[in-house]
Design a protein around this motif. Structure first.
Motif, PDB file in Angstrom:
ATOM      1  N   ASP A  93       9.239  -2.118  -7.905  1.00 59.93           N
ATOM      2  CA  ASP A  93       8.530  -3.387  -8.720  1.00 59.93           C
ATOM      3  C   ASP A  93       7.986  -4.444  -7.664  1.00 59.93           C
ATOM      4  OD1 ASP A  93      10.949  -4.127  -7.641  1.00 59.93           O
ATOM      5  OD2 ASP A  93      11.900  -5.074  -9.473  1.00 59.93           O
ATOM      6  N   ALA A  94       8.003  -3.968  -6.523  1.00 60.71           N
ATOM      7  CA  ALA A  94       7.233  -4.869  -5.426  1.00 60.71           C
ATOM      8  C   ALA A  94       5.852  -5.021  -5.993  1.00 60.71           C
ATOM      9  CB  ALA A  94       7.304  -4.520  -3.978  1.00 60.71           C
ATOM     10  N   LEU A  95       5.271  -6.425  -5.737  1.00 57.25           N
ATOM     11  CA  LEU A  95       3.799  -6.474  -6.044  1.00 57.25           C
ATOM     12  C   LEU A  95       2.942  -5.951  -5.661  1.00 57.25           C
ATOM     13  CD1 LEU A  95       2.118  -8.554  -7.869  1.00 57.25           C
ATOM     14  CD2 LEU A  95       2.379 -10.272  -5.896  1.00 57.25           C
ATOM     15  N   ALA A  96       3.088  -5.411  -4.343  1.00 57.50           N
ATOM     16  CA  ALA A  96       1.930  -4.746  -3.752  1.00 57.50           C
ATOM     17  C   ALA A  96       2.007  -3.205  -4.263  1.00 57.50           C
ATOM     18  CB  ALA A  96       2.506  -4.616  -2.232  1.00 57.50           C
ATOM     19  N   ASN A  97       2.784  -2.755  -4.897  1.00 51.95           N
ATOM     20  CA  ASN A  97       2.911  -1.520  -5.588  1.00 51.95           C
ATOM     21  C   ASN A  97       2.322  -1.394  -6.772  1.00 51.95           C
ATOM     22  OD1 ASN A  97       4.395   0.158  -3.425  1.00 51.95           O
ATOM     23  ND2 ASN A  97       6.203  -0.841  -4.104  1.00 51.95           N
ATOM     24  N   LYS A  98       2.041  -2.650  -7.388  1.00 54.68           N
ATOM     25  CA  LYS A  98       1.521  -2.883  -8.710  1.00 54.68           C
ATOM     26  C   LYS A  98       0.189  -3.011  -8.752  1.00 54.68           C
ATOM     27  CE  LYS A  98       5.845  -4.934 -10.444  1.00 54.68           C
ATOM     28  NZ  LYS A  98       6.391  -6.099 -11.373  1.00 54.68           N
ATOM     29  N   LEU A  99      -0.514  -3.594  -7.605  1.00 51.73           N
ATOM     30  CA  LEU A  99      -1.941  -3.950  -7.516  1.00 51.73           C
ATOM     31  C   LEU A  99      -2.784  -2.606  -7.335  1.00 51.73           C
ATOM     32  CD1 LEU A  99      -1.569  -7.287  -5.408  1.00 51.73           C
ATOM     33  CD2 LEU A  99      -1.608  -6.821  -7.953  1.00 51.73           C
ATOM     34  N   ALA A 100      -3.932  -2.643  -8.139  1.00 52.23           N
ATOM     35  CA  ALA A 100      -4.725  -1.610  -7.993  1.00 52.23           C
ATOM     36  C   ALA A 100      -5.458  -1.715  -6.331  1.00 52.23           C
ATOM     37  CB  ALA A 100      -6.145  -1.696  -9.030  1.00 52.23           C
ATOM     38  N   ASP A 101      -5.734  -2.630  -6.001  1.00 51.63           N
ATOM     39  CA  ASP A 101      -6.282  -2.767  -4.649  1.00 51.63           C
ATOM     40  C   ASP A 101      -5.011  -2.561  -3.720  1.00 51.63           C
ATOM     41  OD1 ASP A 101      -7.243  -3.511  -2.118  1.00 51.63           O
ATOM     42  OD2 ASP A 101      -8.590  -5.254  -2.881  1.00 51.63           O
ATOM     43  N   LYS A 102      -5.352  -1.407  -2.947  1.00 52.59           N
ATOM     44  CA  LYS A 102      -4.123  -0.792  -1.994  1.00 52.59           C
ATOM     45  C   LYS A 102      -4.280  -1.547  -0.733  1.00 52.59           C
ATOM     46  CE  LYS A 102      -2.292   1.506  -5.060  1.00 52.59           C
ATOM     47  NZ  LYS A 102      -0.965   0.659  -5.827  1.00 52.59           N
ATOM     48  N   SER A 103      -5.244  -2.605  -0.364  1.00 53.51           N
ATOM     49  CA  SER A 103      -5.340  -3.330   1.019  1.00 53.51           C
ATOM     50  C   SER A 103      -3.988  -4.080   0.766  1.00 53.51           C
ATOM     51  CB  SER A 103      -6.512  -4.212   0.804  1.00 53.51           C
ATOM     52  OG  SER A 103      -7.604  -3.398   0.740  1.00 53.51           O
ATOM     53  N   TYR A 104      -3.519  -4.700  -0.114  1.00 52.82           N
ATOM     54  CA  TYR A 104      -2.364  -5.500  -0.181  1.00 52.82           C
ATOM     55  C   TYR A 104      -1.031  -4.628   0.222  1.00 52.82           C
ATOM     56  CZ  TYR A 104      -5.326  -8.930  -2.566  1.00 52.82           C
ATOM     57  OH  TYR A 104      -6.245  -9.750  -2.782  1.00 52.82           O
ATOM     58  N   PHE A 105      -1.025  -3.327  -0.209  1.00 52.57           N
ATOM     59  CA  PHE A 105      -0.102  -2.597  -0.024  1.00 52.57           C
ATOM     60  C   PHE A 105       0.150  -2.044   1.458  1.00 52.57           C
ATOM     61  CE2 PHE A 105       1.629   1.814   1.086  1.00 52.57           C
ATOM     62  CZ  PHE A 105       2.848   1.852   0.207  1.00 52.57           C
ATOM     63  N   LYS A 106      -1.044  -1.825   2.127  1.00 53.10           N
ATOM     64  CA  LYS A 106      -1.192  -1.532   3.503  1.00 53.10           C
ATOM     65  C   LYS A 106      -0.942  -2.759   4.325  1.00 53.10           C
ATOM     66  CE  LYS A 106      -5.052   1.713   2.523  1.00 53.10           C
ATOM     67  NZ  LYS A 106      -6.533   1.882   2.725  1.00 53.10           N
ATOM     68  N   LEU A 107      -1.193  -4.157   3.752  1.00 49.29           N
ATOM     69  CA  LEU A 107      -0.874  -5.263   4.576  1.00 49.29           C
ATOM     70  C   LEU A 107       0.758  -5.410   4.743  1.00 49.29           C
ATOM     71  CD1 LEU A 107      -1.283  -8.070   5.811  1.00 49.29           C
ATOM     72  CD2 LEU A 107      -1.150  -8.893   3.479  1.00 49.29           C
ATOM     73  N   ALA A 108       1.434  -5.275   3.654  1.00 52.62           N
ATOM     74  CA  ALA A 108       2.797  -5.168   3.454  1.00 52.62           C
ATOM     75  C   ALA A 108       3.467  -4.244   4.257  1.00 52.62           C
ATOM     76  CB  ALA A 108       3.197  -5.272   1.983  1.00 52.62           C
ATOM     77  N   GLU A 109       2.968  -3.015   4.227  1.00 52.93           N
ATOM     78  CA  GLU A 109       3.555  -1.967   4.836  1.00 52.93           C
ATOM     79  C   GLU A 109       3.522  -2.129   6.449  1.00 52.93           C
ATOM     80  OE1 GLU A 109       3.388   3.013   4.056  1.00 52.93           O
ATOM     81  OE2 GLU A 109       1.294   1.764   4.657  1.00 52.93           O
ATOM     82  N   ALA A 110       2.386  -2.571   6.762  1.00 57.23           N
ATOM     83  CA  ALA A 110       2.167  -2.668   8.453  1.00 57.23           C
ATOM     84  C   ALA A 110       3.025  -4.055   8.780  1.00 57.23           C
ATOM     85  CB  ALA A 110       0.682  -3.136   8.399  1.00 57.23           C
ATOM     86  N   PHE A 111       3.358  -4.959   7.899  1.00 63.62           N
ATOM     87  CA  PHE A 111       4.255  -5.801   8.829  1.00 63.62           C
ATOM     88  C   PHE A 111       5.707  -5.643   8.366  1.00 63.62           C
ATOM     89  CE2 PHE A 111       0.230  -7.826   9.027  1.00 63.62           C
ATOM     90  CZ  PHE A 111       0.472  -8.910  10.251  1.00 63.62           C
ATOM     91  N   GLY A 112       5.935  -5.048   7.225  1.00 74.51           N
ATOM     92  CA  GLY A 112       7.511  -4.667   7.012  1.00 74.51           C
ATOM     93  C   GLY A 112       8.442  -5.812   6.916  1.00 74.51           C
ATOM     94  N   PHE A 113       8.150  -6.962   6.340  1.00 78.47           N
ATOM     95  CA  PHE A 113       9.146  -8.007   5.947  1.00 78.47           C
ATOM     96  C   PHE A 113      10.053  -7.515   5.018  1.00 78.47           C
ATOM     97  CE2 PHE A 113       5.440 -10.565   7.639  1.00 78.47           C
ATOM     98  CZ  PHE A 113       5.964 -10.802   8.923  1.00 78.47           C
ATOM     99  N   GLY A 114       9.666  -7.023   4.011  1.00 80.33           N
ATOM    100  CA  GLY A 114      10.492  -6.760   2.825  1.00 80.33           C
ATOM    101  C   GLY A 114      11.531  -5.439   2.886  1.00 80.33           C
ATOM    102  N   GLU A 115      11.582  -5.047   4.002  1.00 77.16           N
ATOM    103  CA  GLU A 115      12.284  -3.612   4.345  1.00 77.16           C
ATOM    104  C   GLU A 115      13.486  -4.006   5.067  1.00 77.16           C
ATOM    105  OE1 GLU A 115      10.609  -1.611   2.536  1.00 77.16           O
ATOM    106  OE2 GLU A 115       8.846  -2.954   2.689  1.00 77.16           O
ATOM    107  N   LEU A 116      14.381  -3.039   5.231  1.00 79.42           N
ATOM    108  CA  LEU A 116      15.599  -3.137   5.881  1.00 79.42           C
ATOM    109  C   LEU A 116      15.465  -3.381   7.384  1.00 79.42           C
ATOM    110  CD1 LEU A 116      17.898  -0.647   4.019  1.00 79.42           C
ATOM    111  CD2 LEU A 116      18.015  -3.011   3.550  1.00 79.42           C
ATOM    112  N   GLY A 117      16.338  -4.200   7.944  1.00 80.77           N
ATOM    113  CA  GLY A 117      16.108  -4.164   9.526  1.00 80.77           C
ATOM    114  C   GLY A 117      14.803  -5.256  10.039  1.00 80.77           C
TER     115      GLY A 117
END
Length: 263
Positions: A93-117
């Motif tokens: 349910d993360a917002l980046a996973n809901k958006l059609a534009d996957k540029s936001y997903f790539k941004l969030a994935e690259a920085f990794g703030f919402g992940e463990l560690g």
């Protein structure tokens, strides 16, 4: 004044000129004092960034971060970007996973703030990776200021090959094209699709994309564009059709047909 890319003519001839001169043009463009100052600042400060709030709170860091993913127009949407970054990509349910534009997903994935560690900001080579993406995107934007079709073609060259070579299903790859405004613009123009096409049901759009790809390129799968020659054919068709639709040189129907056949 910083160097501006040279695109002396439009259409496919202009693209061929840009291909031949791009390495040197990019080299000169990257020597911009302003760009180097921004990237030096990013390299110096990004290792201290621990949270999405830290990044969003520093305009100069955020400028480079967003620019690296083609999201520079969101520089003022701080609440939205903070939410994208802080939620990460792991949760369904993360917002980046809901958006059609996957540029936001790539941004969030690259920085990794919402992940463990810890986030990825202190990883070796992280700053260099973001800096290279920022240079590439900035050059594309500068080219677009001269000719937007060339910007779209450059974007396609960068994004389409890894998508075509990826492990996603055939349908998922086409849906990724639909979710990327720049790639979609190239395919819709190359396939001769009207602006209203994007309003159709997604499954219908998928069917049309597959039918058009089969009719024009002999294959309904996006995988075929892992081949550089196929990508070049697509770019060529896009640029020719775009030029014709703009009324270039007063093409007659017969001239249009000859141009599309022979380039």
């Amino acid at each position: 004044m910083s160097f501006q890319p040279v695109v002396p003519i439009g259409g496919y001839a202009g693209w061929r000129f840009l291909e031949r001169t791009m390495e040197r043009q990019q080299e000169v463009f990257n020597q911009s004092t302003v760009m180097q100052r921004d990237l030096d600042y990013f390299a110096e400060k990004i290792g201290d960034v621990r949270t999405a709030e830290d990044l969003v709170g520093d305009y100069r860091l955020l400028k480079v971060a967003l620019g690296a993913f083609g999201l520079q127009d969101d520089i003022g949407n701080k609440f939205f970007i903070r939410k994208i970054l802080s939620e990460g990509t792991t949760a369904d349910d993360a917002l980046a996973n809901k958006l059609a534009d996957k540029s936001y997903f790539k941004l969030a994935e690259a920085f990794g703030f919402g992940e463990l560690g810890l986030p990825n900001t202190r990883d070796e080579g992280f700053a260099d990776t973001i800096a290279e993406a920022y240079r590439t995107r900035s050059f594309e934007i500068a080219v677009g200021e001269q000719n937007d079709d060339m910007r779209l073609a450059l974007n396609l060259e960068r994004e389409l090959a890894p998508l075509a070579e990826g492990s996603s299903s055939g349908d998922a790859k086409w849906f990724s094209v639909m979710g990327s405004e720049p790639m979609r613009a190239v395919f819709d123009t190359a396939f001769g699709l009207p602006d209203s096409f994007a309003a159709l049901d997604l499954d219908k759009q998928l069917e049309v994309y597959r039918d058009k790809a089969e009719a024009i390129f002999g294959d309904s799968e996006l995988d075929q564009f892992a081949d550089p020659e196929k990508r070049e054919e697509l770019v060529k068709l896009f640029l020719i059709r775009s030029e014709i639709s703009s009324g270039f040189a007063g093409y007659s129907p017969a001239q249009t047909a000859l141009t599309l056949l022979g380039g």
